[in-house]
Design an enzyme around this catalytic site. Structure first.
Site, PDB file in Angstrom:
ATOM      1  N   LYS A 145       0.842  -1.217   0.000  1.00 46.84           N
ATOM      2  CA  LYS A 145       0.000   0.000   0.000  1.00 46.84           C
ATOM      3  C   LYS A 145       0.866   1.252   0.000  1.00 46.84           C
ATOM      4  CE  LYS A 145      -2.010   1.524   4.036  1.00 46.84           C
ATOM      5  NZ  LYS A 145      -1.686   2.923   4.314  1.00 46.84           N
ATOM      6  N   ASN A 146       1.824   1.290   0.930  1.00 47.72           N
ATOM      7  CA  ASN A 146       2.573   2.532   1.117  1.00 47.72           C
ATOM      8  C   ASN A 146       3.665   2.730   0.078  1.00 47.72           C
ATOM      9  OD1 ASN A 146       0.859   3.155   3.155  1.00 47.72           O
ATOM     10  ND2 ASN A 146       2.248   2.579   4.818  1.00 47.72           N
TER      11      ASN A 146
ATOM     12  N   ARG B 177      -4.775  10.089   4.958  1.00 46.71           N
ATOM     13  CA  ARG B 177      -3.614  10.954   5.178  1.00 46.71           C
ATOM     14  C   ARG B 177      -2.715  11.013   3.930  1.00 46.71           C
ATOM     15  NH1 ARG B 177      -0.615  14.508   8.722  1.00 46.71           N
ATOM     16  NH2 ARG B 177       1.550  14.176   8.221  1.00 46.71           N
TER      17      ARG B 177
ATOM     18  N   CYS C 283      -5.861   7.590   9.504  1.00 44.08           N
ATOM     19  CA  CYS C 283      -5.902   6.840  10.763  1.00 44.08           C
ATOM     20  C   CYS C 283      -5.678   7.758  11.952  1.00 44.08           C
ATOM     21  CB  CYS C 283      -4.806   5.781  10.767  1.00 44.08           C
ATOM     22  SG  CYS C 283      -5.131   4.466   9.628  1.00 44.08           S
TER      23      CYS C 283
ATOM     24  N   ARG D 199      -1.240  14.418  13.897  1.00 45.04           N
ATOM     25  CA  ARG D 199      -0.509  14.195  12.641  1.00 45.04           C
ATOM     26  C   ARG D 199      -0.423  15.524  11.888  1.00 45.04           C
ATOM     27  NH1 ARG D 199      -2.271   8.580   9.910  1.00 45.04           N
ATOM     28  NH2 ARG D 199      -0.167   8.622   9.060  1.00 45.04           N
ATOM     29  N   PRO D 200       0.499  16.382  12.330  1.00 44.22           N
ATOM     30  CA  PRO D 200       0.602  17.708  11.736  1.00 44.22           C
ATOM     31  C   PRO D 200       1.183  17.670  10.322  1.00 44.22           C
ATOM     32  CG  PRO D 200       2.327  17.381  13.383  1.00 44.22           C
ATOM     33  CD  PRO D 200       1.493  16.138  13.375  1.00 44.22           C
ATOM     34  N   ILE D 201       1.142  18.848   9.641  1.00 42.19           N
ATOM     35  CA  ILE D 201       1.715  18.914   8.290  1.00 42.19           C
ATOM     36  C   ILE D 201       2.773  20.013   8.200  1.00 42.19           C
ATOM     37  CG2 ILE D 201      -0.274  17.915   7.082  1.00 42.19           C
ATOM     38  CD1 ILE D 201      -0.922  20.845   6.202  1.00 42.19           C
ATOM     39  N   ASP D 202       3.306  20.417   9.367  1.00 48.13           N
ATOM     40  CA  ASP D 202       4.277  21.520   9.372  1.00 48.13           C
ATOM     41  C   ASP D 202       5.513  21.238   8.518  1.00 48.13           C
ATOM     42  OD1 ASP D 202       4.685  19.595  11.632  1.00 48.13           O
ATOM     43  OD2 ASP D 202       6.577  20.675  11.788  1.00 48.13           O
TER      44      ASP D 202
ATOM     45  N   ASP E  12       4.017   0.263  11.992  1.00 46.39           N
ATOM     46  CA  ASP E  12       2.819  -0.395  11.445  1.00 46.39           C
ATOM     47  C   ASP E  12       2.723  -1.868  11.840  1.00 46.39           C
ATOM     48  OD1 ASP E  12       2.079   1.964  10.304  1.00 46.39           O
ATOM     49  OD2 ASP E  12       2.712   1.452   8.269  1.00 46.39           O
TER      50      ASP E  12
ATOM     51  N   ARG F 270      -8.871  -0.970   3.923  1.00 43.44           N
ATOM     52  CA  ARG F 270      -8.048   0.122   3.383  1.00 43.44           C
ATOM     53  C   ARG F 270      -6.646  -0.378   3.042  1.00 43.44           C
ATOM     54  NH1 ARG F 270      -7.589   5.264   6.938  1.00 43.44           N
ATOM     55  NH2 ARG F 270      -6.050   5.544   5.298  1.00 43.44           N
TER      56      ARG F 270
HETATM   57  N1  EPU Z   1       5.203  14.630  11.420  1.00 43.53           N
HETATM   58  C1  EPU Z   1       5.178  15.941  11.840  1.00 43.53           C
HETATM   59  N2  EPU Z   1       4.921  16.908  10.912  1.00 43.53           N
HETATM   60  C2  EPU Z   1       4.693  16.625   9.612  1.00 43.53           C
HETATM   61  C3  EPU Z   1       4.726  15.268   9.177  1.00 43.53           C
HETATM   62  C4  EPU Z   1       4.988  14.290  10.121  1.00 43.53           C
HETATM   63  O1  EPU Z   1       5.362  16.229  13.017  1.00 43.53           O
HETATM   64  O2  EPU Z   1       4.481  17.562   8.829  1.00 43.53           O
HETATM   65  C5  EPU Z   1       5.482  13.578  12.422  1.00 43.53           C
HETATM   66  C6  EPU Z   1       4.288  12.627  12.610  1.00 43.53           C
HETATM   67  O3  EPU Z   1       3.316  13.176  13.457  1.00 43.53           O
HETATM   68  C7  EPU Z   1       4.981  11.419  13.181  1.00 43.53           C
HETATM   69  C8  EPU Z   1       6.332  11.425  12.462  1.00 43.53           C
HETATM   70  O4  EPU Z   1       6.499  12.738  11.935  1.00 43.53           O
HETATM   71  O5  EPU Z   1       5.192  11.579  14.557  1.00 43.53           O
HETATM   72  C9  EPU Z   1       6.458  10.428  11.345  1.00 43.53           C
HETATM   73  O6  EPU Z   1       5.293  10.459  10.540  1.00 43.53           O
HETATM   74  P1  EPU Z   1       5.359  10.243   8.967  1.00 43.53           P
HETATM   75  O7  EPU Z   1       5.167  11.564   8.311  1.00 43.53           O
HETATM   76  O8  EPU Z   1       6.554   9.444   8.597  1.00 43.53           O
HETATM   77  O9  EPU Z   1       4.077   9.364   8.745  1.00 43.53           O
HETATM   78  P2  EPU Z   1       3.251   9.366   7.424  1.00 43.53           P
HETATM   79  O10 EPU Z   1       4.148   9.670   6.295  1.00 43.53           O
HETATM   80  O11 EPU Z   1       2.025  10.178   7.611  1.00 43.53           O
HETATM   81  C10 EPU Z   1       3.636   6.873   6.757  1.00 43.53           C
HETATM   82  C11 EPU Z   1       2.750   5.692   6.490  1.00 43.53           C
HETATM   83  C12 EPU Z   1       2.134   5.235   7.798  1.00 43.53           C
HETATM   84  C13 EPU Z   1       3.268   4.846   8.743  1.00 43.53           C
HETATM   85  C14 EPU Z   1       4.221   6.030   8.928  1.00 43.53           C
HETATM   86  C15 EPU Z   1       5.433   5.710   9.752  1.00 43.53           C
HETATM   87  C16 EPU Z   1       2.019   6.087   4.236  1.00 43.53           C
HETATM   88  C17 EPU Z   1       0.927   6.425   3.304  1.00 43.53           C
HETATM   89  N3  EPU Z   1       1.732   6.082   5.529  1.00 43.53           N
HETATM   90  O12 EPU Z   1       2.802   7.848   7.344  1.00 43.53           O
HETATM   91  O13 EPU Z   1       1.351   4.090   7.504  1.00 43.53           O
HETATM   92  O14 EPU Z   1       2.735   4.486   9.987  1.00 43.53           O
HETATM   93  O15 EPU Z   1       4.677   6.493   7.648  1.00 43.53           O
HETATM   94  O16 EPU Z   1       6.135   4.665   9.186  1.00 43.53           O
HETATM   95  O17 EPU Z   1       3.118   5.785   3.804  1.00 43.53           O
HETATM   96  C18 EPU Z   1      -0.501   2.663   7.654  1.00 43.53           C
HETATM   97  O18 EPU Z   1      -0.157   2.211   6.561  1.00 43.53           O
HETATM   98  O19 EPU Z   1      -1.391   2.118   8.359  1.00 43.53           O
HETATM   99  C19 EPU Z   1       0.157   3.872   8.145  1.00 43.53           C
HETATM  100  C20 EPU Z   1      -0.339   4.617   9.132  1.00 43.53           C
END
Ligand code: EPU
Length: 424
Positions: free
Chosen positions: A27-28, A97, A121, A126-129, A312, A405
């Site tokens: 998926k990812n 997300r 999820c 889960r910020p986007i900063d 995960d 999903r």
């Molecule tokens: N974070 C921030 N600011 C941001 C972006 C991230 O603070 O702007 C923080 C997050 O809150 C978290 C950390 O950075 O504490 C890491 O999050 P990351 O951005 O790596 O997570 P993601 O990219 O949203 C992907 C996977 C997730 C998986 C995580 C960690 C995809 C589509 N999703 O999420 O998968 O848990 O990486 O490996 O690739 C799932 O498949 O069920 C799933 C949740």
């Protein structure tokens, strides 16, 4: 319409599952590849693409922007020649997300993108900063409407530059890797994530003419390039989380389960934990065979970015730890809401103490009793299926749509190794 819950007859501690389970495409990895295809002014083809709800949602998001998407068998085709939209569908973007992956390519290609705060999820905040800061580094401006929608603008294209990610982020790394291929000067990403999906996305973009160095390391450099559609279909890598979940089921209740279509090189963290716990495995090419041992040893798990132990797999692993003899510890280092599901395992009879949002102690082994429980997210939902599979009695696991999903035809694949699971 089938019911939104699974009915599972637990094995009550018997270790009788046997046979083989195929692993499908990740998926990812499929999701960032689909986002990357939105940059290409032609047709992109991918193989080994799973039929899961998130792939369908990403397809609908792309269609909403003007692309054509077909998914037949395991082949997915995206034709993004006429992609002209700049506004992500609000409902779809809020349901997933990973919709944030489209912000980079749409901004880079169209000069603007409007999107809601991405949903998905519930794993804590889960910020986007990191995305916003990165886009600003590349010369984009951001405006916010009613705290609902963000619009990023870069009418003259993205500039080059260096982005240091303050935290390692999988989707931020992918978003900038993709967008930067259209920037006007080289872009360097530092403290980048290294997941297999990132390497695959870089390889796909390279097959379309991109100049990228360092994908799979913490520093990635993307040079300006002209992208053209590749005539070769690009295969999605096997889903290491799916593979890991099936291997954990084998460690819990397998007489002998073979998980096929895996890339064992992506599985180091889990296989190393299995070795410590005394779970016997054997690897032959792209298959891994596992049996449940007489006795499982306790272990300390610390989730970490790839190649560390994947967050995960943390919930499925917790189910395995309920069966280990002694005290195990989980440190969840990535998300601050990813231990909440343990309350349901406790209702099933597990002995788990959550000391804070990042640390849980699990004392085993404890027999689990069947319960009706609702999975809160994709991975905890799958973990509950595993818990129900070993429990004594018949459980319902609700929110099947969340499991859908991320996992294609989960009940069919688990039935094939002897588990009694249906939708009811
Ligand atoms: N974070 C921030 N600011 C941001 C972006 C991230 O603070 O702007 C923080 C997050 O809150 C978290 C950390 O950075 O504490 C890491 O999050 P990351 O951005 O790596 O997570 P993601 O990219 O949203 C992907 C996977 C997730 C998986 C995580 C960690 C995809 C589509 N999703 O999420 O998968 O848990 O990486 O490996 O690739 C799932 O498949 O069920 C799933 C949740």
């Amino acid at each position: 319409m089938s019911a939104n819950r699974f009915l599972i007859e637990g094995l009550g501690g018997k270790k009788t599952l046997k046979g083989s389970i195929p692993v499908f495409g990740e998926k990812n990895t499929a999701l960032p590849l689909m986002a990357a295809a939105s940059l290409i002014q032609g047709e992109s083809k991918f193989t080994n693409v799973p039929h899961i709800a998130d792939v369908a949602s990403m397809g609908r998001l792309l269609e909403g922007l003007g692309a054509f998407v077909t998914h037949t068998g395991t082949e997915l085709t995206i034709s993004a020649k006429d992609l002209t939209g700049t506004v992500l569908n609000q409902d779809l973007a809020k349901s997933m997300r990973a919709s944030v992956l489209l912000t980079g390519p749409i901004l880079a290609r169209r000069g603007a993108v409007t999107f809601p705060h991405p949903g998905g999820c519930v794993l804590g905040s889960r910020p986007i900063d990191i995305f916003v800061t990165g886009f600003q580094k590349l010369g984009a401006t951001i405006s916010e409407e009613n705290e609902e929608f963000y619009t990023l603008s870069a009418p003259n294209g993205l500039s080059g530059g260096e982005i240091f990610f303050r935290a390692v982020s999988v989707t931020a790394t992918e978003t900038f890797l993709i967008a930067a291929t259209l920037a006007k000067a080289p872009v360097t990403l530092r403290n980048a994530a290294m997941e297999p999906g990132i390497v695959a996305t870089a390889e796909f973009l390279q097959s379309c003419g991109a100049h990228i160095e360092g994908a799979g390391t913490p520093t990635i450099v993307i040079h300006p390039s002209t992208l053209t559609a590749s005539s070769a279909a690009f295969p999605v890598v096997p889903d290491r989380i799916e593979a890991g979940s099936f291997l954990i089921l084998g460690a819990l209740a397998g007489e002998k389960i073979t998980v096929t279509g895996v890339n064992p090189k992506h599985m180091d963290a889990l296989l190393e934990s299995f070795a410590t716990m005394g779970v016997p495995i054997s690897i032959a090419g792209d298959s891994i065979t596992v049996s449940a041992p007489e006795k499982l040893l306790p272990i300390e798990i610390r989730t970490h970015e790839y190649p560390g132990f994947p967050t995960d797999l943390q919930a499925p692993m917790a189910v395995l730890l309920t069966q280990a003899e002694g005290e195990s510890v989980i440190f969840e280092t990535i998300f601050d809401g990813r231990l909440n599901y343990t309350a349901e395992l406790v209702r099933m009879g597990a002995d788990i103490k959550v000391w804070n949002p990042h640390r849980a102690e699990i004392k085993g082994s404890k027999s689990l009793k069947a319960r009706d429980i609702d999975g809160p997210d994709i991975r905890a939902g799958l973990a509950f299926i595993l818990a129900a599979a070993i429990a004594d009695g018949t459980s319902h696991v609700g929110n099947a749509h969340l499991v859908d999903r991320g996992y294609e035809s989960i009940e069919k694949r688990l039935q094939a190794v002897g588990l009694s699971i249906s939708r009811n």
